[in-house]
Write a protein that holds these residues in place. Sequence first.
Motif, PDB file in Angstrom:
ATOM      1  N   VAL A 145      -1.082  13.878  -2.634  1.00 43.04           N
ATOM      2  CA  VAL A 145      -1.786  14.616  -3.696  1.00 43.04           C
ATOM      3  C   VAL A 145      -2.594  15.726  -3.015  1.00 43.04           C
ATOM      4  O   VAL A 145      -3.816  15.624  -2.862  1.00 43.04           O
ATOM      5  CB  VAL A 145      -2.714  13.695  -4.511  1.00 43.04           C
ATOM      6  N   PRO A 146      -1.935  16.809  -2.606  1.00 43.27           N
ATOM      7  CA  PRO A 146      -2.600  17.832  -1.786  1.00 43.27           C
ATOM      8  C   PRO A 146      -3.811  18.476  -2.438  1.00 43.27           C
ATOM      9  O   PRO A 146      -4.733  18.907  -1.744  1.00 43.27           O
ATOM     10  CB  PRO A 146      -1.484  18.865  -1.547  1.00 43.27           C
ATOM     11  N   GLY A 147      -3.828  18.565  -3.770  1.00 44.31           N
ATOM     12  CA  GLY A 147      -4.939  19.242  -4.428  1.00 44.31           C
ATOM     13  C   GLY A 147      -6.123  18.362  -4.747  1.00 44.31           C
ATOM     14  O   GLY A 147      -7.148  18.851  -5.231  1.00 44.31           O
ATOM     15  N   LEU A 169       0.832  -1.203   0.000  1.00 39.63           N
ATOM     16  CA  LEU A 169       0.000   0.000   0.000  1.00 39.63           C
ATOM     17  C   LEU A 169       0.868   1.255   0.000  1.00 39.63           C
ATOM     18  O   LEU A 169       0.581   2.216  -0.724  1.00 39.63           O
ATOM     19  CB  LEU A 169      -0.926  -0.006   1.214  1.00 39.63           C
ATOM     20  N   VAL A 170       1.940   1.254   0.780  1.00 41.29           N
ATOM     21  CA  VAL A 170       2.854   2.400   0.791  1.00 41.29           C
ATOM     22  C   VAL A 170       3.473   2.594  -0.589  1.00 41.29           C
ATOM     23  O   VAL A 170       3.604   3.728  -1.081  1.00 41.29           O
ATOM     24  CB  VAL A 170       3.952   2.213   1.860  1.00 41.29           C
ATOM     25  N   ARG A 171       3.854   1.515  -1.241  1.00 39.66           N
ATOM     26  CA  ARG A 171       4.421   1.611  -2.592  1.00 39.66           C
ATOM     27  C   ARG A 171       3.411   2.203  -3.567  1.00 39.66           C
ATOM     28  O   ARG A 171       3.765   3.006  -4.439  1.00 39.66           O
ATOM     29  CB  ARG A 171       4.862   0.231  -3.084  1.00 39.66           C
ATOM     30  N   ASP A 172       2.155   1.798  -3.432  1.00 37.64           N
ATOM     31  CA  ASP A 172       1.116   2.350  -4.304  1.00 37.64           C
ATOM     32  C   ASP A 172       0.979   3.857  -4.111  1.00 37.64           C
ATOM     33  O   ASP A 172       0.851   4.614  -5.086  1.00 37.64           O
ATOM     34  CB  ASP A 172      -0.229   1.676  -4.011  1.00 37.64           C
ATOM     35  N   LEU A 173       1.001   4.288  -2.871  1.00 37.53           N
ATOM     36  CA  LEU A 173       0.862   5.717  -2.588  1.00 37.53           C
ATOM     37  C   LEU A 173       2.088   6.485  -3.064  1.00 37.53           C
ATOM     38  O   LEU A 173       1.965   7.615  -3.563  1.00 37.53           O
ATOM     39  CB  LEU A 173       0.627   5.939  -1.095  1.00 37.53           C
ATOM     40  N   ASP A 174       3.269   5.913  -2.922  1.00 36.65           N
ATOM     41  CA  ASP A 174       4.483   6.573  -3.401  1.00 36.65           C
ATOM     42  C   ASP A 174       4.460   6.705  -4.927  1.00 36.65           C
ATOM     43  O   ASP A 174       4.890   7.723  -5.477  1.00 36.65           O
ATOM     44  CB  ASP A 174       5.722   5.800  -2.963  1.00 36.65           C
ATOM     45  N   ALA A 175       3.949   5.671  -5.609  1.00 38.27           N
ATOM     46  CA  ALA A 175       3.863   5.724  -7.072  1.00 38.27           C
ATOM     47  C   ALA A 175       2.883   6.793  -7.530  1.00 38.27           C
ATOM     48  O   ALA A 175       2.999   7.329  -8.641  1.00 38.27           O
ATOM     49  CB  ALA A 175       3.443   4.362  -7.622  1.00 38.27           C
ATOM     50  N   VAL A 216       2.563   9.783  -6.318  1.00 40.57           N
ATOM     51  CA  VAL A 216       3.101  11.138  -6.183  1.00 40.57           C
ATOM     52  C   VAL A 216       3.483  11.730  -7.530  1.00 40.57           C
ATOM     53  O   VAL A 216       3.083  12.844  -7.886  1.00 40.57           O
ATOM     54  CB  VAL A 216       4.300  11.153  -5.216  1.00 40.57           C
ATOM     55  N   GLU A 217       4.279  10.995  -8.307  1.00 40.34           N
ATOM     56  CA  GLU A 217       4.749  11.534  -9.582  1.00 40.34           C
ATOM     57  C   GLU A 217       3.628  11.613 -10.604  1.00 40.34           C
ATOM     58  O   GLU A 217       3.492  12.605 -11.319  1.00 40.34           O
ATOM     59  CB  GLU A 217       5.882  10.666 -10.126  1.00 40.34           C
ATOM     60  N   THR A 218       2.791  10.583 -10.667  1.00 35.38           N
ATOM     61  CA  THR A 218       1.714  10.558 -11.660  1.00 35.38           C
ATOM     62  C   THR A 218       0.703  11.670 -11.440  1.00 35.38           C
ATOM     63  O   THR A 218       0.200  12.271 -12.388  1.00 35.38           O
ATOM     64  CB  THR A 218       0.988   9.199 -11.617  1.00 35.38           C
ATOM     65  N   ALA A 219       0.386  11.940 -10.181  1.00 33.38           N
ATOM     66  CA  ALA A 219      -0.665  12.901  -9.864  1.00 33.38           C
ATOM     67  C   ALA A 219      -0.126  14.280  -9.482  1.00 33.38           C
ATOM     68  O   ALA A 219      -0.864  15.084  -8.908  1.00 33.38           O
ATOM     69  CB  ALA A 219      -1.523  12.355  -8.728  1.00 33.38           C
ATOM     70  N   ALA A 220       1.120  14.565  -9.803  1.00 34.96           N
ATOM     71  CA  ALA A 220       1.713  15.862  -9.445  1.00 34.96           C
ATOM     72  C   ALA A 220       0.892  17.011 -10.037  1.00 34.96           C
ATOM     73  O   ALA A 220       0.641  17.054 -11.237  1.00 34.96           O
ATOM     74  CB  ALA A 220       3.150  15.928  -9.942  1.00 34.96           C
TER      75      ALA A 220
END
Length: 395
Positions: free
Chosen positions: A213-215, A144-150, A152-156
């Motif tokens: 993904v803050p936004g 799950l942590v890996r999914d969330l880390d992945a 970050v870049e895609t949803a920047a």
Amino acid sequence: MEQGRCVEQGQNVQQDRSTRQGRNIERDRDAKQSRNEERDRDAEQGRNAERDATAGAAGSLWPLGAATGVGSLPGTDAAEAQKLVFDELPDLPHLPELPERGPGAGLLGRSGAILLELPVDLQPAGWRLVPRVGMDLRRARDLLVRDLDALVETAAGYTGPFKIAVAGPWTLAAQLELPRGHKALSDVGATREIAESLAAGLGEHLKEVASRVPGAKLIVQLDEPSLPAVLAGRVRTPSGFSVLRAVEDGLAATRLRAVAEAARASGAVGVGVHCCAPSVPFETLQSAGADFIGVDAALLTRAEDDLIGEYVDAGGRLIAGIVSTAAATAELSDVRRSVESVIALWNRLGFRPEQLGEVVAVAPACGLVGFGAETARAVLRHCRQAGRVLVDAPA
């Protein structure tokens, strides 16, 4: 000598001219680059504003004619799966599950990783509640942590709605076993603890997603495929020789409402329930305060028209599963034909055609892990095109 000074002056003038020209060229180049960057920013802001504006028309949940996924995708690469989702479902992307990585990456494994202070472990018969954290749960949490880390870049820079899914409290109770092997659903205290643990863990999970993904405007989907069986008393004991007592509608709605309220308190802009089984309990889910209900459109019957109409009339929204995932291969017919049943239902309910694309989003009926990567992409793209039909040609 005078002539030499003139030559020298001429050279200096030419050199100054060249220097000025160079500076002008550089300044023009910088100005052009700045204008391009500003134009790109304006375009991105325009797209975000358009998405937010259309989302507002749909009760701040999703844009007009949105399409989304339900859960699982094929493959084992989290970054690749997330990119596929954002490419094909830009209006309502979601955090996919990748069960091919192992049981900890499926719906129950991921949900077990989200439960707070209620450890689970994988046994031969399935997931079981246990006294302490073991290897299987650690593996599920790591995935799950890996999914969330992945993500970050895609949803920047993404600022639209983003949907996350987790098993609902009643499906967890129907699927998880107690330490001694009985279904958790057989113990009222266990079902309460599961709902409370899910509510608390989901709140932490939402904060984790928001930090990456803050936004994003977070939407929660509680997957409840077992709920109709729970309410009808059709959940079998581990031996298979008997069934567990049916759960009352009021208790089912109360537990669901508690989880939904906890999610909203942690920042979710909407919470709904997905149930891909027959006999979706619309009244129970409406009583639980579900902002949307996801269904397999092929399983709806005319006997449910009034229930659906009452739910929509009260402000509820639907995610219609228009592509069956039951067969080994997806049958992608003409896009218009894929939404005919949805349009026919809308016409029977008597709502205005222009409301259809606001209220109803489309999706596959269930997860796509059984398909190949290219087929999964084709299904998601088909759903996106079908969503536009509900806006452009709803009648």
